[in-house]
Design a protein around this motif. Structure first.
Motif, PDB file in Angstrom:
ATOM      1  N   PHE A 146       0.960  -1.212  -0.111  1.00 50.80           N
ATOM      2  CA  PHE A 146      -0.297  -0.250   0.541  1.00 50.80           C
ATOM      3  C   PHE A 146       0.860   1.262   0.151  1.00 50.80           C
ATOM      4  N   ALA A 147       2.040   0.847   0.932  1.00 50.06           N
ATOM      5  CA  ALA A 147       2.630   2.791   0.858  1.00 50.06           C
ATOM      6  C   ALA A 147       3.412   2.700  -0.442  1.00 50.06           C
ATOM      7  N   GLU A 148       4.113   1.787  -1.336  1.00 46.04           N
ATOM      8  CA  GLU A 148       4.702   1.745  -3.061  1.00 46.04           C
ATOM      9  C   GLU A 148       3.548   2.116  -3.100  1.00 46.04           C
ATOM     10  N   LYS A 149       2.417   1.928  -3.619  1.00 46.93           N
ATOM     11  CA  LYS A 149       1.412   2.101  -4.390  1.00 46.93           C
ATOM     12  C   LYS A 149       1.169   3.526  -4.349  1.00 46.93           C
ATOM     13  N   THR A 150       1.325   3.666  -2.857  1.00 41.63           N
ATOM     14  CA  THR A 150       0.570   5.418  -2.771  1.00 41.63           C
ATOM     15  C   THR A 150       1.824   6.521  -2.518  1.00 41.63           C
ATOM     16  N   GLY A 151       2.621   5.921  -2.219  1.00 39.98           N
ATOM     17  CA  GLY A 151       4.505   6.887  -2.241  1.00 39.98           C
ATOM     18  C   GLY A 151       3.851   7.557  -0.847  1.00 39.98           C
ATOM     19  N   LEU A 152       2.968   6.934  -0.076  1.00 41.33           N
ATOM     20  CA  LEU A 152       3.155   7.278   1.323  1.00 41.33           C
ATOM     21  C   LEU A 152       4.410   6.984   2.466  1.00 41.33           C
ATOM     22  N   THR A 153       4.351   7.003   3.409  1.00 40.65           N
ATOM     23  CA  THR A 153       5.302   7.246   3.863  1.00 40.65           C
ATOM     24  C   THR A 153       5.146   5.857   5.284  1.00 40.65           C
ATOM     25  N   TYR A 154       5.727   4.725   4.836  1.00 40.84           N
ATOM     26  CA  TYR A 154       5.640   3.240   5.435  1.00 40.84           C
ATOM     27  C   TYR A 154       6.990   3.851   7.029  1.00 40.84           C
ATOM     28  N   VAL A 155       6.193   3.150   7.848  1.00 45.41           N
ATOM     29  CA  VAL A 155       6.974   3.756   9.475  1.00 45.41           C
ATOM     30  C   VAL A 155       7.052   2.532  10.088  1.00 45.41           C
ATOM     31  N   SER A 156       7.350   1.501   9.404  1.00 43.73           N
ATOM     32  CA  SER A 156       7.109   0.341  10.661  1.00 43.73           C
ATOM     33  C   SER A 156       8.424   0.078  11.571  1.00 43.73           C
TER      34      SER A 156
END
Lengths: 354, 354
Positions: free
Chosen positions: B174-184
């Protein structure tokens, strides 16, 4: 020793709620050099030298020293004290910790109390390691989440059909009938010894605020803060007491004028006839304090604001912010004032409510 | 700067989860005189000089310094750290606080994460004052109480039909698709900077324990404690690191041998393939540490014991006590040892479970 707030009679430091004359009691001790008596802990044990307990029998869930966070609110310097970060989720743990230490010293192992929730939850938690059986009287209107927790902590729950005052009366009757120890935090002088530690912390953390806004029903936090700051003054640490502001819920006022509409959202302070009322009046007078009451809607709005600031508390905790907004608007708290707002109860328990 | 744990490549201190080579990152800074750099706070701000944040943008729910309570357990000196007394009810707030401060500095206002509950709850709470929108990926098996809180904190909840690893993969997609920051928090190097403050506190509170038992799934607390004690050693404060004990849940072991039976009660550490596994192995080796896994029944028994001691925690927190019992019985932890047991998550949220 214990001293009657009405007739001045004194008693040794055993567990006792009232003077023979019916007056309420306060612990009275010589107080000495504040910094010279701090213990090397970052929790409530830091102040154990100022408490009427031996120190050898302290229940394991030691209350924390809670953060004070400074935010600019309406041009005043608001100091939010996160006092809900305690073992059972409310500031009451401060008072319960000292109380249970005292009960352990005296070998008391079965007690009776009445509570709208947090005081009972706190007592149930601290009583587990102490081996104390807790009978708690609650109204049918008590929050189900708190009751579920109480039950899982092994408290014996007695339901009462009636308001907060009726619950109080049934608990007293039961204690008299059974001969068990009644440990109402409304009356218990050891409870205030615990809540006074909040004032010591605040002093170390941010000095003396100009105003201290306190959710005030039975007055256990209000009087604890008053006692703590008063002791700091007697120790020569501070010259002036902060101005105490008793924040009450409309419809349940004991210090402010009684309003017609009931603020049932602030359930933790819905206590219209607190037994320590005379002391609360005295504390208001001594600190040049004031009283303000807030409505359901004002509480709700402040509660939402606190959530958005990252403070996950229960509604009763929000009354202090609602009161701050009011007092700034009316000019009673001037711009630039340093205002302490203790946040008293965790919102984590309220899975239905936040 | 950030340094890759695999290839050694360095990066400036911006928000980043992995090296170009795919390796995980750690913050690397010069560390100086410990006591000379403490700030005058009784909360996490005390250690802000050791954190990769500017200090000017810190989210309001500041993590607390939590009490350490000493109890004799099976002839060892057990030091329980009540690290569940944090704003969102878990130790994760330490890591989230630093992470959100960093996100604020970089102007990031929409993020994606995956969590079994506590990490998401923590991020949702800290994101509110920061104005950050949180997308959280959870499995259908997540606890309803935690989901209710998440929703009330305004998180956007994405349900995933699958196990913990599937949830992780969907969040990344989802993060890759939307370009949002993944904060795992599994990968995020700033998260470990927050959890390392627990080691600093412990050092100030009780010195260096002989053993530190840590619930270990993704390893965020395990590696944070390792990093904190390692920095204290580099600052010349301590000579030996405590022996770290990774406590895992049976059926989900990554460091211990994998058992057939799944301990689903300790849901917070049910993470069989943590991305920082190599670092965890290194920390075990460097500290002459060990790994132990505990079953559902052992966790449950320890959980009950903790409740009776007055520690109202969630089941995952209990694994450290179950592990202590085991290691004392087998003689791996000798009598008289000083053993730290961080209690990581509050039980107040679990109205159905306590």
């Amino acid at each position: 020793m214990l001293r009657c707030t009405r007739c001045g009679k004194t008693y040794p430091e055993t567990f006792r709620l009232r003077c023979d004359c019916g007056g309420t009691l306060l612990v009275e001790r010589e107080v000495y050099d504040f910094f010279g008596n701090l213990m090397p802990y970052f929790d409530a044990r830091r102040y154990v030298q100022f408490l009427p307990v031996s120190g050898s029998l302290l229940p394991p869930p030691v209350p924390a020293i809670t953060p004070v966070v400074e935010l600019e609110v309406e041009s005043v310097n608001a100091l939010f004290k996160l006092d809900y970060l305690q073992p059972s989720g409310s500031f009451k743990d401060r008072g319960t910790w000292v109380t249970v230490a005292k009960l352990m010293e005296e070998g008391i192992n079965e007690v009776v109390l009445d509570s709208s929730g947090n005081a009972a939850l706190s007592m149930a938690l601290y009583s587990l390691p102490a081996g104390i059986t807790v009978h708690t009287f609650v109204s049918y209107g008590a929050l189900p989440e708190k009751l579920a927790l109480l039950q899982r902590l092994g408290a014996v729950i007695h339901f009462v059909d009636g308001d907060r005052m009726a619950v109080h009366e049934r608990a007293v009757e039961f204690a008299e009938k059974t001969g068990l120890t009644y440990v109402s935090h409304w009356l218990n002088p050891y409870f205030l010894e615990g809540t006074k530690t909040a004032a010591f912390e605040v002093y170390e953390q941010v000095g003396v605020p100009d105003y201290v806004l306190v959710p005030t029903g039975s007055g256990t936090l209000f009087l604890g803060l008053w006692k703590g700051f008063t002791e700091l003054k007697r120790m020569g640490e501070i010259t002036d007491l902060p101005r105490l502001v008793a924040v009450q819920a409309t419809g349940y006022e004991s210090l402010c004028n009684r309003s017609p509409l009931k603020n049932k959202l602030a359930d933790g302070i819905a206590i219209p006839e607190p037994p320590r009322l005379d002391e609360m009046k005295r504390a208001l007078k001594e600190t040049n304090g004031l009283c303000v009451s807030v409505t359901w809607e004002e509480t709700e709005e402040a509660w939402e604001w606190l959530k958005r600031a990252g403070f996950l508390v229960e509604p009763t905790s929000a009354v202090v912010l609602a009161a701050l907004w009011k007092l700034v608007e009316t000019g009673e708290i001037p711009d630039g004032s340093k205002v302490l707002l203790p946040l008293t109860g965790s919102g984590l328990k309220l899975t239905e409510g936040i």
